[in-house]
Design a protein around this motif. Structure first.
Motif, PDB file in Angstrom:
ATOM      1  N   ARG A 284      -5.954   2.941  11.174  1.00  0.00           N
ATOM      2  CA  ARG A 284      -6.300   4.028  12.081  1.00  0.00           C
ATOM      3  C   ARG A 284      -5.216   5.098  12.165  1.00  0.00           C
ATOM      4  O   ARG A 284      -5.530   6.282  12.324  1.00  0.00           O
ATOM      5  CB  ARG A 284      -6.570   3.451  13.481  1.00  0.00           C
ATOM      6  CG  ARG A 284      -6.967   4.459  14.531  1.00  0.00           C
ATOM      7  CD  ARG A 284      -7.392   3.764  15.813  1.00  0.00           C
ATOM      8  NE  ARG A 284      -6.372   2.844  16.296  1.00  0.00           N
ATOM      9  CZ  ARG A 284      -5.331   3.200  17.056  1.00  0.00           C
ATOM     10  NH1 ARG A 284      -5.194   4.470  17.422  1.00  0.00           N
ATOM     11  NH2 ARG A 284      -4.452   2.318  17.470  1.00  0.00           N
ATOM     12  N   VAL A 285      -3.937   4.718  12.036  1.00  0.00           N
ATOM     13  CA  VAL A 285      -2.865   5.688  12.287  1.00  0.00           C
ATOM     14  C   VAL A 285      -1.992   5.986  11.071  1.00  0.00           C
ATOM     15  O   VAL A 285      -1.232   6.962  11.089  1.00  0.00           O
ATOM     16  CB  VAL A 285      -1.954   5.207  13.444  1.00  0.00           C
ATOM     17  CG1 VAL A 285      -2.758   5.004  14.709  1.00  0.00           C
ATOM     18  CG2 VAL A 285      -1.193   3.930  13.077  1.00  0.00           C
ATOM     19  N   TRP A 286      -2.071   5.200   9.982  1.00  0.00           N
ATOM     20  CA  TRP A 286      -1.149   5.402   8.867  1.00  0.00           C
ATOM     21  C   TRP A 286      -1.854   5.721   7.555  1.00  0.00           C
ATOM     22  O   TRP A 286      -1.329   6.440   6.713  1.00  0.00           O
ATOM     23  CB  TRP A 286      -0.256   4.166   8.708  1.00  0.00           C
ATOM     24  CG  TRP A 286       0.877   4.310   7.745  1.00  0.00           C
ATOM     25  CD1 TRP A 286       1.161   3.503   6.688  1.00  0.00           C
ATOM     26  CD2 TRP A 286       1.887   5.331   7.729  1.00  0.00           C
ATOM     27  NE1 TRP A 286       2.277   3.937   6.014  1.00  0.00           N
ATOM     28  CE2 TRP A 286       2.745   5.062   6.642  1.00  0.00           C
ATOM     29  CE3 TRP A 286       2.146   6.443   8.522  1.00  0.00           C
ATOM     30  CZ2 TRP A 286       3.842   5.867   6.337  1.00  0.00           C
ATOM     31  CZ3 TRP A 286       3.241   7.248   8.222  1.00  0.00           C
ATOM     32  CH2 TRP A 286       4.071   6.948   7.144  1.00  0.00           C
ATOM     33  N   ALA A 287      -3.038   5.173   7.328  1.00  0.00           N
ATOM     34  CA  ALA A 287      -3.905   5.527   6.186  1.00  0.00           C
ATOM     35  C   ALA A 287      -3.321   5.206   4.822  1.00  0.00           C
ATOM     36  O   ALA A 287      -3.680   5.836   3.836  1.00  0.00           O
ATOM     37  CB  ALA A 287      -4.281   7.012   6.240  1.00  0.00           C
TER      38      ALA A 287
ATOM     39  N   LYS B   7     -11.742   7.399   4.159  1.00  0.00           N
ATOM     40  CA  LYS B   7     -11.438   6.431   5.213  1.00  0.00           C
ATOM     41  C   LYS B   7     -10.186   6.801   5.999  1.00  0.00           C
ATOM     42  O   LYS B   7      -9.632   5.958   6.712  1.00  0.00           O
ATOM     43  CB  LYS B   7     -11.285   5.035   4.616  1.00  0.00           C
ATOM     44  CG  LYS B   7     -12.594   4.461   4.080  1.00  0.00           C
ATOM     45  CD  LYS B   7     -12.430   3.024   3.645  1.00  0.00           C
ATOM     46  CE  LYS B   7     -13.769   2.435   3.199  1.00  0.00           C
ATOM     47  NZ  LYS B   7     -13.662   1.007   2.825  1.00  0.00           N
ATOM     48  N   VAL B   8      -9.716   8.031   5.873  1.00  0.00           N
ATOM     49  CA  VAL B   8      -8.552   8.467   6.641  1.00  0.00           C
ATOM     50  C   VAL B   8      -8.969   8.767   8.069  1.00  0.00           C
ATOM     51  O   VAL B   8      -9.786   9.654   8.314  1.00  0.00           O
ATOM     52  CB  VAL B   8      -7.899   9.714   6.003  1.00  0.00           C
ATOM     53  CG1 VAL B   8      -6.777  10.220   6.895  1.00  0.00           C
ATOM     54  CG2 VAL B   8      -7.361   9.391   4.611  1.00  0.00           C
ATOM     55  N   LYS B   9      -8.413   8.031   9.010  1.00  0.00           N
ATOM     56  CA  LYS B   9      -8.676   8.277  10.433  1.00  0.00           C
ATOM     57  C   LYS B   9      -7.500   8.986  11.096  1.00  0.00           C
ATOM     58  O   LYS B   9      -7.656   9.648  12.110  1.00  0.00           O
ATOM     59  CB  LYS B   9      -8.956   6.944  11.134  1.00  0.00           C
ATOM     60  CG  LYS B   9     -10.164   6.211  10.579  1.00  0.00           C
ATOM     61  CD  LYS B   9     -10.320   4.842  11.204  1.00  0.00           C
ATOM     62  CE  LYS B   9     -11.490   4.092  10.589  1.00  0.00           C
ATOM     63  NZ  LYS B   9     -11.608   2.715  11.131  1.00  0.00           N
ATOM     64  N   GLY B  10      -6.335   8.828  10.512  1.00  0.00           N
ATOM     65  CA  GLY B  10      -5.133   9.462  11.024  1.00  0.00           C
ATOM     66  C   GLY B  10      -3.946   9.043  10.182  1.00  0.00           C
ATOM     67  O   GLY B  10      -3.907   7.921   9.666  1.00  0.00           O
ATOM     68  N   THR B  11      -2.968   9.928  10.010  1.00  0.00           N
ATOM     69  CA  THR B  11      -1.761   9.605   9.260  1.00  0.00           C
ATOM     70  C   THR B  11      -0.711  10.662   9.553  1.00  0.00           C
ATOM     71  O   THR B  11      -0.975  11.640  10.267  1.00  0.00           O
ATOM     72  CB  THR B  11      -2.043   9.513   7.745  1.00  0.00           C
ATOM     73  OG1 THR B  11      -0.881   8.999   7.077  1.00  0.00           O
ATOM     74  CG2 THR B  11      -2.401  10.867   7.157  1.00  0.00           C
TER      75      THR B  11
END
Length: 402
Positions: free
Chosen positions: A173-176, A256-260
């Motif tokens: 969710r945060v690093w991708a 699938k990137v939610k956040g990074t």
């Protein structure tokens, strides 16, 4: 009245067989609740070693001590070996005093040596079982066997299986650099070409102490698990690892990137600026070009400026436009690196074959058999569009004033 009473009696008797009962009930005291399962090659190299992480009901497993894993006896790990997975499962009854219960399983770990031999035989057993959950997250152990991952004790969580399931969910969710993959996703991939990418897990530190109470009594843990890299598969067999920017490029292509966090150079510092990606969308289009498949990957991302460690002024529009260009260029390089890695391995774990199949079924039928070769030579163009939504509460960095 007598007719009516008789009719009611017949109706009641007819409904009795339909009432739910407890004919197959099982008492909790007779069950061993499995929260994690690991599959490795057997010690002799032939067959499988099946490991089970089981919650101890008499311990502080469900947070009796404030939700932490303060008791080293919170979990127990049992294992058994056999030539078949089902045989190993039944053979475990010689060691486990209760009946194994899989309805609450949180994690499946596959050993790297077994992954190199292939996954196709593993999931036939998993899919046929009515107890095993198809939405269970899957990880590939890296440098250690799956049993060692299950043996690891962990603070904050009652079991390492539950903790690692949360870990892959959070880092996705945060690093991708990783993405959550479930059993049902793997089965779908194996039913196609067998090309896919599964997140890896590694044990850092002294793994011998990782399964002891000492691992819970230190401020700095002697051993801990870390989600690391993506295990790449070709025809159902492990084909290598993707790490760092290549892994993130792969996650971008898969949408699938939610956040990074994106680090950009500034002056003499390679990572003087940090941008938080808050939204990312990937669109892949397909066309035929000179008789060969060609693809256009377009990524659109939005983010916030979170950290500046160099003398620039983000209140100036020109500076923001420059940062957006650098961000887009960096993302494009990561995606191109992931595409080149997939084409060099001749394994379409990027999922481009699904784009062809859904867009042009007639052409796909003629290309399906030779897809690895066609994919390796396919033209892939990448474009990235970025937009900095916010620059933070402070307009002028301290370094600029200095």
């Amino acid at each position: 009245m007598k007719k009516r009473a008789g009719l009611q009696l017949v109706l009641v008797l007819a409904l009795l067989p339909l009432l739910a009962g407890c004919w197959n009930s099982r008492e909790l005291r007779d069950l061993a609740i499995v929260v994690g399962m690991g599959i490795d090659k057997a010690a002799g190299g032939e067959g499988y070693r099946l490991s089970f992480q089981i919650m101890n009901p008499g311990s502080s497993s469900l947070g009796a001590k404030g939700g932490g894993g303060g008791d080293a006896n919170t979990i127990s790990v049992y294992w058994a070996e056999d030539k078949s997975l089902f045989g190993a499962l039944r053979k475990a009854s010689q060691k486990v005093p209760r009946q194994l219960f899989f309805a609450h399983i949180q994690l499946l770990v596959i050993g790297e040596p077994l992954a190199k031999e292939g996954l196709r035989e593993l999931f036939d057993f998993y899919e046929r079982s009515h107890e095993l959950r198809l939405n269970t997250p899957v990880l590939v152990s890296r440098g250690v066997d799956a049993k060692a991952v299950l043996n690891l004790t962990m603070p904050l969580e009652p079991s390492s299986a539950l903790g690692n399931a949360k870990r892959i969910r959070n880092t996705s969710r945060v690093w991708a650099h990783n993405a959550e993959m479930e059993v049902t996703d793997i089965i779908k991939s194996l039913n196609r070409s067998g090309s896919m990418a599964i997140s890896g897990i590694k044990i850092e530190g002294d793994r011998r102490k990782g399964g002891t109470k000492a691992n819970l009594e230190k401020v700095e843990l002697p051993a801990h698990a870390e989600i690391q890299g993506m295990a790449l598969f070709k025809e159902g067999k492990w084909a290598g690892w993707a790490d760092g920017t290549e892994a993130r490029g792969l996650i971008r292509v898969l949408d699938k990137v939610k956040g990074t966090i994106v680090a950009l150079p500034c002056g003499k510092q390679e990572d003087g600026i940090s941008l938080e990606v808050i939204q990312s969308k990937t669109n892949v289009t397909y066309r035929m070009e000179n008789g060969s498949p060609a693809f256009q990957i377009h990524v659109k991302e939005e983010g916030n400026l979170n950290e500046i460690r160099c003398p620039i002024d983000p209140s100036q529009r020109s500076e923001v436009v420059k940062l957006q260009k650098e961000w887009a260029d960096a993302a494009k390089r990561e995606i191109e690196k992931a595409v080149q890695g997939a084409q060099s391995r001749r394994s379409d774990y990027l999922g481009l074959d699904r784009i062809v199949e859904s867009t042009d079924m007639k052409s796909w039928k003629s290309m399906e058999e030779n897809w690895p070769s066609l994919f390796a030579e396919a033209k892939v163009e990448v474009s990235v569009e970025t937009f900095i939504r916010r620059t933070g509460m402070r307009s002028t960095p301290y370094l600029l004033k200095k």
